[in-house]
Write a protein that holds these residues in place. Structure first.
Motif, PDB file in Angstrom:
ATOM      1  N   ASP A   1       0.832  -1.207   0.000  1.00  0.00           N
ATOM      2  CA  ASP A   1       0.000   0.000   0.000  1.00  0.00           C
ATOM      3  C   ASP A   1       0.865   1.255   0.000  1.00  0.00           C
ATOM      4  OD1 ASP A   1      -2.341  -1.562   0.180  1.00  0.00           O
ATOM      5  OD2 ASP A   1      -2.066  -1.730   2.360  1.00  0.00           O
ATOM      6  N   THR A   2       0.374   2.283  -0.664  1.00  0.00           N
ATOM      7  CA  THR A   2       1.046   3.583  -0.682  1.00  0.00           C
ATOM      8  C   THR A   2       0.045   4.664  -0.299  1.00  0.00           C
ATOM      9  OG1 THR A   2       0.541   3.983  -3.015  1.00  0.00           O
ATOM     10  CG2 THR A   2       2.625   2.881  -2.513  1.00  0.00           C
ATOM     11  N   ILE A   3       0.554   5.747   0.224  1.00  0.00           N
ATOM     12  CA  ILE A   3      -0.260   6.931   0.495  1.00  0.00           C
ATOM     13  C   ILE A   3       0.304   8.058  -0.359  1.00  0.00           C
ATOM     14  CG2 ILE A   3      -0.954   8.638   2.204  1.00  0.00           C
ATOM     15  CD1 ILE A   3      -0.874   6.485   4.300  1.00  0.00           C
ATOM     16  N   THR A   4      -0.529   8.581  -1.248  1.00  0.00           N
ATOM     17  CA  THR A   4      -0.099   9.624  -2.175  1.00  0.00           C
ATOM     18  C   THR A   4      -0.843  10.911  -1.853  1.00  0.00           C
ATOM     19  OG1 THR A   4       0.248   7.963  -3.893  1.00  0.00           O
ATOM     20  CG2 THR A   4       0.149  10.258  -4.593  1.00  0.00           C
ATOM     21  N   THR A   5      -0.098  11.991  -1.654  1.00  0.00           N
ATOM     22  CA  THR A   5      -0.705  13.285  -1.364  1.00  0.00           C
ATOM     23  C   THR A   5      -0.903  14.067  -2.662  1.00  0.00           C
ATOM     24  OG1 THR A   5       1.479  14.258  -0.982  1.00  0.00           O
ATOM     25  CG2 THR A   5       0.325  13.367   0.928  1.00  0.00           C
TER      26      THR A   5
ATOM     27  N   ARG B   1       5.494   4.505   1.006  1.00  0.00           N
ATOM     28  CA  ARG B   1       5.208   3.138   1.455  1.00  0.00           C
ATOM     29  C   ARG B   1       5.721   2.944   2.872  1.00  0.00           C
ATOM     30  NH1 ARG B   1       3.900  -0.234  -2.850  1.00  0.00           N
ATOM     31  NH2 ARG B   1       4.299   0.698  -4.893  1.00  0.00           N
ATOM     32  N   ARG B   2       5.077   2.085   3.610  1.00  0.00           N
ATOM     33  CA  ARG B   2       5.563   1.765   4.943  1.00  0.00           C
ATOM     34  C   ARG B   2       6.756   0.812   4.817  1.00  0.00           C
ATOM     35  NH1 ARG B   2       1.618  -2.633   7.906  1.00  0.00           N
ATOM     36  NH2 ARG B   2       1.431  -4.095   6.186  1.00  0.00           N
TER      37      ARG B   2
ATOM     38  N   HIS C   1       4.497   6.552  14.176  1.00  0.00           N
ATOM     39  CA  HIS C   1       4.309   6.242  12.762  1.00  0.00           C
ATOM     40  C   HIS C   1       5.407   6.828  11.872  1.00  0.00           C
ATOM     41  CE1 HIS C   1       0.361   5.381  14.396  1.00  0.00           C
ATOM     42  NE2 HIS C   1       0.281   6.641  14.817  1.00  0.00           N
ATOM     43  N   ARG C   2       6.365   7.492  12.480  1.00  0.00           N
ATOM     44  CA  ARG C   2       7.398   8.168  11.693  1.00  0.00           C
ATOM     45  C   ARG C   2       8.347   7.157  11.057  1.00  0.00           C
ATOM     46  NH1 ARG C   2      12.439   8.817  14.231  1.00  0.00           N
ATOM     47  NH2 ARG C   2      12.523   7.961  16.347  1.00  0.00           N
ATOM     48  N   ILE C   3       9.054   7.618  10.032  1.00  0.00           N
ATOM     49  CA  ILE C   3      10.097   6.797   9.398  1.00  0.00           C
ATOM     50  C   ILE C   3      11.441   7.484   9.673  1.00  0.00           C
ATOM     51  CG2 ILE C   3      10.886   5.742   7.241  1.00  0.00           C
ATOM     52  CD1 ILE C   3       8.030   5.908   6.215  1.00  0.00           C
TER      53      ILE C   3
ATOM     54  N   THR D   1      -5.232   7.123   8.559  1.00  0.00           N
ATOM     55  CA  THR D   1      -4.550   5.860   8.265  1.00  0.00           C
ATOM     56  C   THR D   1      -3.103   6.180   7.933  1.00  0.00           C
ATOM     57  OG1 THR D   1      -6.599   4.940   7.354  1.00  0.00           O
ATOM     58  CG2 THR D   1      -4.542   3.787   6.838  1.00  0.00           C
ATOM     59  N   PHE D   2      -2.173   5.647   8.720  1.00  0.00           N
ATOM     60  CA  PHE D   2      -0.759   5.975   8.559  1.00  0.00           C
ATOM     61  C   PHE D   2      -0.077   4.951   7.646  1.00  0.00           C
ATOM     62  CE2 PHE D   2      -2.113   7.863  12.559  1.00  0.00           C
ATOM     63  CZ  PHE D   2      -1.622   9.146  12.447  1.00  0.00           C
ATOM     64  N   THR D   3       1.164   5.244   7.283  1.00  0.00           N
ATOM     65  CA  THR D   3       1.896   4.354   6.373  1.00  0.00           C
ATOM     66  C   THR D   3       2.168   2.996   6.991  1.00  0.00           C
ATOM     67  OG1 THR D   3       3.971   5.361   7.128  1.00  0.00           O
ATOM     68  CG2 THR D   3       3.012   6.231   5.106  1.00  0.00           C
ATOM     69  N   ASP D   4       2.170   2.902   8.317  1.00  0.00           N
ATOM     70  CA  ASP D   4       2.392   1.597   8.950  1.00  0.00           C
ATOM     71  C   ASP D   4       1.112   0.757   8.997  1.00  0.00           C
ATOM     72  OD1 ASP D   4       0.929   2.929  10.852  1.00  0.00           O
ATOM     73  OD2 ASP D   4       2.506   2.960  12.369  1.00  0.00           O
ATOM     74  N   GLY D   5       0.022   1.283   8.399  1.00  0.00           N
ATOM     75  CA  GLY D   5      -1.228   0.537   8.336  1.00  0.00           C
ATOM     76  C   GLY D   5      -2.166   0.793   9.501  1.00  0.00           C
TER      77      GLY D   5
END
Length: 853
Positions: free
Chosen positions: A66-70, A78-79, A666-668, A632-636
Motif C-alpha cells: 500500500d502507498t499513500i499519495t498526497t 510506502r511503509r 508512525h514516523r520513518i 490511516t498511517f503508512t504503517d497501516g
C-alpha cells in the motif's frame, strides 16, 4: 505544370536572397523541435538503460503493498517492511540470496564545508549491500564499510565535494554524523545515478540514522537461484509473505523507476521545451508568410505577364508553392542536422549545471526525425498558401499597372472582425477570471486575444506608427520623417512584420509578469504568515537536502535571546480515505510564531489524539471542532483523531497539524523543513541571529536567514526558471528579427528606383542608412509595444485564473523595471535587424538604381 516548376526553380536561382530569412526561420524552428525530441528519446533510453543495468541482478523486490499519495505528488509513500522477512525469504525454494534495502535522505558535506547536491536531484543514503548482484552500486575503489562510521559514496558525489578515500566528513541524516570514506562506487557503469548522490553505510548505522527503529527496511531485494525466472520467483514468494506485503519482479521495479522519472521529470521537461518549439514555429509562420506576401506583391507584373501568355491560375499558384516547398524541404532537412547538434550540446551542457542527464549515445528515432521534417514543411507551405492563392488570382491586365496600394489599414471588414474577436476575448477572459474561475476559459480568451491583435494589426499600425514615429521628425529631421512615411506606406506589411516580434515579446512579458507575481505572492505569504524574526531552512528549490534535525528547534529555544522556536516537520496519512500531508510540530509554539488567522477551538490541547485543520480543508472534508477524522498511517494503523482546532490560514503551516507525540509511533526518518524563531523584546536581529547560528553549527550548519532573506530565497527557483525561459525565447525573438531584416531587404529591393532618386537629389549614404535603420526601429517599436500590452494582459489573466482555480492566494505584480528592459531590448534588436538592409541600400549604384524598372 512542368513549365511552372521550371519557372519556380529559375526564380529561386535568380533570387536566392529573397528566401534567406524564410530558410533560417524554418531551420531554427525545426532544429529546436528536433533537438527537443532527440533529447527526450535519449533521456528515456539513458534512464531505462541505467535502471535496467542497476537492477540486472535483482530478480524480485519485496515491499509494502500500500502507498499513500498526497495531492501534487505522483510517487506515494510506502511503509517499511520487517527485515526479519529476509530469513523467511532465504528459506523459500528458488531463492539464492536476499538482502534488506534501507533508504533515506543523507547529504554529504564537501571538503569546503558546503553540502554536496541538494538543488534538484535527491541526496540519498542507505545500507551497503554486500551481495554485488543485489547492490545497484558497484565498488570501484577502496572497500565496503565494515564498522560504524565507515561509508562508501558514489564517485560523482566525491568528485563534486573534492573528497577521496580516507577523508573524514559529515553526513546529514539530518542529524550530523561523522563518517570516514572507505570506498567509491559507480551506478550502472556511471559515476552516479545522474546527479543523485548516494552514501552507503553499514546496516546497523543505516537502521540507527535512517529509520525510526531497528529491523525496518524500505524493501528486500531477492536473487533467484539457477534456472528460476523472475515470474516463477514472485509466485513462489507470494505464499510466504504476510498480509500487506507484495513481491514484484526486478524488471517491473526497474520499469517503475523509469516511469517515475518519465512522469515526474521527462514529461514535464520535454513538454516545457515543446511549448517553446511551438512558439518559435508560430513566430516563424508570421515571418514566412510575410516574406512570401512581399515576394508575390513584388512579382505582380511578372505573374500578370505569365497569365497574359497563357498560364492558368493553378499554374501560377503551384509555381509559388513549389518555391515554398523547395525552401521548406531544404531548410527542414538542414534543421534536422541542427537539431541533432542541439541535442548533443545539451547532453554535454546539462550535467555541468546539475541537470540529471545520463551519459550515453544520442538516440535518434524515426519519429524524432520525421515529425520535425513534416512540421517544417507544413508550416512553410501553410504560411505561403494565402500569398500563393493571391498570386494565382493576379489578372493579366495587372501587367499594365505600376504599383498596387495597400489599403489593409483602412479595411472596414478587418476592423469589424478584429473588434469582434477582441470582444469575445475580453468576455471569455473576464468570465474565466472573475465570474467563474476557469483556466480553460481564460486560455481560450488568451488565444482569442492573440488572434484579435493579429487581425487588428494593420488597422492599428497606422495610428501606432504615427504616434511612435512622431519624435523622429523632430529628432532626425527629414531622415526621420522619411523613415516614418516608409513604415506607414504598407500597414499590412508593417503589422505582419511586427507580429512575429510581438508574439515573442508578449511571451517574454507574460513570464516576466507571472514570475514577478509569484515572487510577490511568496513575499506576501511570508509577510502575512511568518511572524518570526529569523528562519532556519532547507533548500527551497528541488528535492535534495536531508532536512533539519528535530532537535534543532528545542536547542534554539533554550537560548536566552529566543522567545519562541518552532520546527515544522512533515508526515503523510490518509484523512478519511484521502492522502494528505501533515505538519508535525508544537501547535502552541506554532500559533506564537505564525499568523494562523482566526482559530476556533484550542491548539494547546491536541495531545496524541487531536488534530488542527484549516477552515477550507474542514469544509472540504465536512469536519468541525469536536468532530472526528480517521487517519490511516503508512504503517497501516488506523486511528480516530478529534478535531480540536480549526484555523484560517494554511500557507506555511499546512492544512493539517498534529503533535510530534502523535506522529512519533508512525514516523520513518524524522526531519524538519523549517525552524521559525522569534526573539525576546530588546534583542537585536544581529545578536539573535548570531546566537541561532552558533546553535545551528552543531546541527550541520544550515542557513539562518532573516524574514526578508527567507522570502527572497524561497522565490529563488523563480529566477532560475525565468533565466531558462528567456534563453529559450531568445530563439523566437531571433526568428522575428530575421523576419524584420528579410522584410526590409525585400523592401529595399522594391524601392531601388526610389532610393536612387533620393540619392540623386542629395541624400547621403549615412542618411539613407539611418532612414532604413529607423524604419526597422519603428517596426520593432510597434511589435514591442503590442507585445508588452498583450503580455501584461495575459500575465494578469494567468495570475487571476490561477488564483481562482487553486487553493493558494496569488498576488498580481507588474514589474516596471523588467518590462522597460524588455522594451529597450526590443528597440535595440530592431536597430540591429536594420543594419544589413541599411548597408545594402547605401551601396546601391545611383544611376543603376534610377534605371531600375
Amino acid at each position: 505544370m512542368n513549365a511552372a516548376l521550371r519557372i519556380s526553380v529559375s526564380s529561386l536561382r535568380a533570387h536566392k536572397r529573397r528566401f534567406a530569412g524564410t530558410f533560417f526561420a524554418v531551420f531554427l524552428g525545426v532544429a529546436f523541435l528536433a533537438g527537443t525530441l532527440v533529447m527526450g528519446d535519449t533521456l528515456r533510453a539513458g534512464f531505462d538503460s541505467m535502471f535496467g543495468n542497476a537492477a540486472e541482478g535483482t530478480d524480485a523486490v519485496v515491499r509494502s503493498a500500500d502507498t499513500i499519495t498526497t495531492p501534487g505528488e505522483s510517487q506515494g509513500v510506502r511503509r517499511p517492511v520487517d527485515t526479519a522477512l529476509v530469513k523467511t525469504i532465504e528459506r523459500t525454494p528458488g531463492v539464492a540470496a536476499a538482502a534488506p534495502d534501507i533508504q533515506g535522505a543523507g547529504q554529504l558535506v564537501g571538503s569546503d564545508g558546503e553540502p554536496v547536491g541538494g538543488q534538484g536531484p535527491p541526496t540519498l543514503a542507505g545500507n551497503w549491500i554486500d551481495d554485488p548482484r543485489l547492490n545497484a552500486y558497484r565498488l570501484a575503489e577502496g572497500r565496503a564499510p565494515t564498522k560504524s562510521g565507515e561509508v562508501v559514496v558514489n564517485r560523482g558525489a566525491a568528485e563534486k565535494g573534492h573528497l577521496k578515500i580516507g577523508d573524514t566528513t559529515t553526513l546529514r541524516t539530518p542529524d550530523p554524523v561523522p563518517v570516514t570514506i572507505v570506498g567509491l562506487a559507480t551506478f550502472g557503469g556511471e559515476d552516479g545515478m545522474a546527479q543523485v548522490t548516494f552514501t552507503g553505510m553499514t546496516q546497523a548505522d543505516a537502521e540507527k540514522y535512517l529509520t525510526a527503529k531497528p529491523g525496518e527496511a524500505a524493501n528486500i531485494r531477492v536473487r533467484a537461484g539457477p534456472g528460476v525466472d523472475q515470474r516463477t520467483l514472485v509466485r513462489d514468494l507470494e505464499p510466504v509473505l504476510p498480509e500487506g506485503v507484495e513481491a514484484i519482479t526486478g524488471q517491473e521495479s526497474a520499469q517503475e523507476n523509469t516511469d517515475m522519472i518519465s512522469s515526474q521529470f521527462l514529461t514535464l521537461f520535454t513538454t516545457f521545451l515543446l511549448v517553446f518549439s511551438g512558439i518559435a514555429l508560430l513566430v516563424a509562420t508570421f515571418s514566412i508568410h510575410n516574406t512570401f506576401a512581399i515576394v508575390v506583391a513584388q512579382r505582380i507584373r511578372e505573374n500578370a505577364l505569365l497569365r497574359a501568355l497563357g498560364a492558368s491560375r493553378r499554374q501560377v499558384t503551384v509555381s509559388t508553392l513549389a518555391e515554398a516547398s523547395v525552401v521548406a524541404v531544404i531548410a527542414s532537412a538542414v534543421g534536422l542536422a541542427g537539431g541533432v547538434g542541439i541535442a548533443a550540446g545539451l547532453q554535454a551542457l546539462f550535467p555541468a549545471i546539475g541537470f540529471p542527464f545520463p551519459e550515453g549515445e544520442l538516440v535518434i528515432g524515426a519519429l524524432s526525425m520525421l515529425l520535425p521534417l513534416a512540421v517544417g514543411v507544413v508550416v512553410c507551405l501553410g504560411s505561403a498558401l494565402l500569398p500563393a492563392v493571391r498570386a494565382g488570382r493576379t489578372a493579366p491586365l495587372a501587367a499594365l499597372r505600376d504599383t498596387s496600394v495597400d489599403r489593409s489599414g483602412t479595411s472596414r471588414t478587418r476592423a469589424v472582425a478584429g473588434g469582434g474577436l477582441a470582444a469575445l476575448a475580453l468576455g471569455s477572459t473576464l468570465t474565466g477570471v472573475l465570474a467563474d474561475p476557469s483556466l480553460w476559459l481564460a486560455g481560450l480568451g488568451a488565444v482569442l486575444a492573440l488572434a484579435a491583435f493579429v487581425v487588428l494589426g494593420p488597422v492599428a499600425s497606422t495610428t501606432a506608427v504615427r504616434i511612435l514615429g512622431s519624435p523622429l521628425a523632430t529628432l532626425r529631421g527629414v531622415t526621420g520623417g522619411l523613415a516614418r512615411r516608409n513604415a506607414l506606406r504598407s500597414p499590412g506589411r508593417t503589422a505582419a512584420t511586427a507580429s512575429a516580434l510581438m508574439i515573442g515579446v508578449a511571451v517574454v512579458s507574460l513570464f516576466t509578469v507571472f514570475g514577478a507575481s509569484l515572487k510577490a505572492t511568496m513575499d506576501q505569504t511570508v509577510s502575512r504568515s511568518f511572524a518570526g524574526d529569523v528562519a532556519v531552512s532547507t533548500p527551497s528549490f528541488g528535492a535534495g537536502g536531508s532536512g533539519l534535525s528535530p532537535r534543532l528547534a528545542p536547542a534554539i529555544a533554550r537560548q536566552p535571546t529566543v522567545e519562541n522556536a518552532v520546527g515544522l516537520g512533515r508526515g503523510v496519512a490518509e484523512v478519511n480515505g484521502s492522502g494528505r500531508a501533515l505538519t508535525v510540530t508544537d501547535p502552541v509554539a506554532l500559533g506564537k510564531v505564525f499568523d494562523l488567522g482566526e482559530v476556533r477551538g484550542s491548539l494547546a490541547g491536541l495531545g496524541t489524539d487531536g488534530i488542527a485543520v484549516t477552515e477550507q480543508e474542514a469544509d472540504r472534508q465536512h469536519l468541525r471542532t469536536g468532530g472526528t477524522a480517521r487517519l490511516t498511517f503508512t504503517d497501516g494503523e488506523q486511528r480516530d483523531f478529534t478535531v480540536r482546532a480549526v484555523y484560517g490560514r494554511s500557507e506555511l503551516a499546512g492544512d493539517y497539524v498534529i503533535t510530534r507525540a502523535a506522529w512519533a509511533p508512525h514516523r520513518i526518518q524524522d526531519s524538519d523543513t523549517l525552524v521559525a524563531v522569534s526573539f525576546k523584546d530588546g534583542v537585536s536581529t544581529a545578536d539573535g541571529r548570531a546566537a541561532v547560528e552558533k546553535v545551528a553549527q552543531r546541527f550541520g550548519n544550515p542557513e539562518v536567514q532573516t524574514r526578508d532573506e527567507y522570502a527572497q530565497s524561497s522565490a529563488g527557483g523563480i529566477d532560475m526558471m525565468l533565466t531558462l525561459v528567456y534563453a529559450l525565447l531568445a530563439l523566437a525573438v531571433l526568428i522575428a528579427l530575421l523576419g524584420i531584416a528579410n522584410t526590409l531587404t525585400l523592401a529595399v529591393h522594391e524601392r531601388t528606383r526610389e532610393l536612387g532618386l533620393l540619392r540623386a537629389v542629395g541624400q547621403t549614404r549615412a542618411q539613407l542608412r539611418a532612414m532604413v535603420r529607423w524604419e526597422s526601429v519603428l517596426v520593432a517599436a510597434f511589435g514591442t509595444a503590442g507585445g508588452l500590452c498583450l503580455g501584461a494582459f495575459l500575465g494578469w489573466v494567468l495570475v487571476k485564473a490561477s488564483d481562482g482555480a487553486s487553493d493558494s492566494s496569488f498576488a498580481f505584480a507588474m514589474p516596471p523595471a523588467q518590462l522597460v528592459v524588455v522594451a529597450l531590448v526590443g528597440l535595440a534588436a530592431g536597430g540591429l535587424a536594420g543594419l544589413r538592409p541599411a548597408r545594402r541600400a547605401a551601396r546601391l549604384d545611383v544611376l543603376r538604381a534610377i534605371a531600375t524598372e
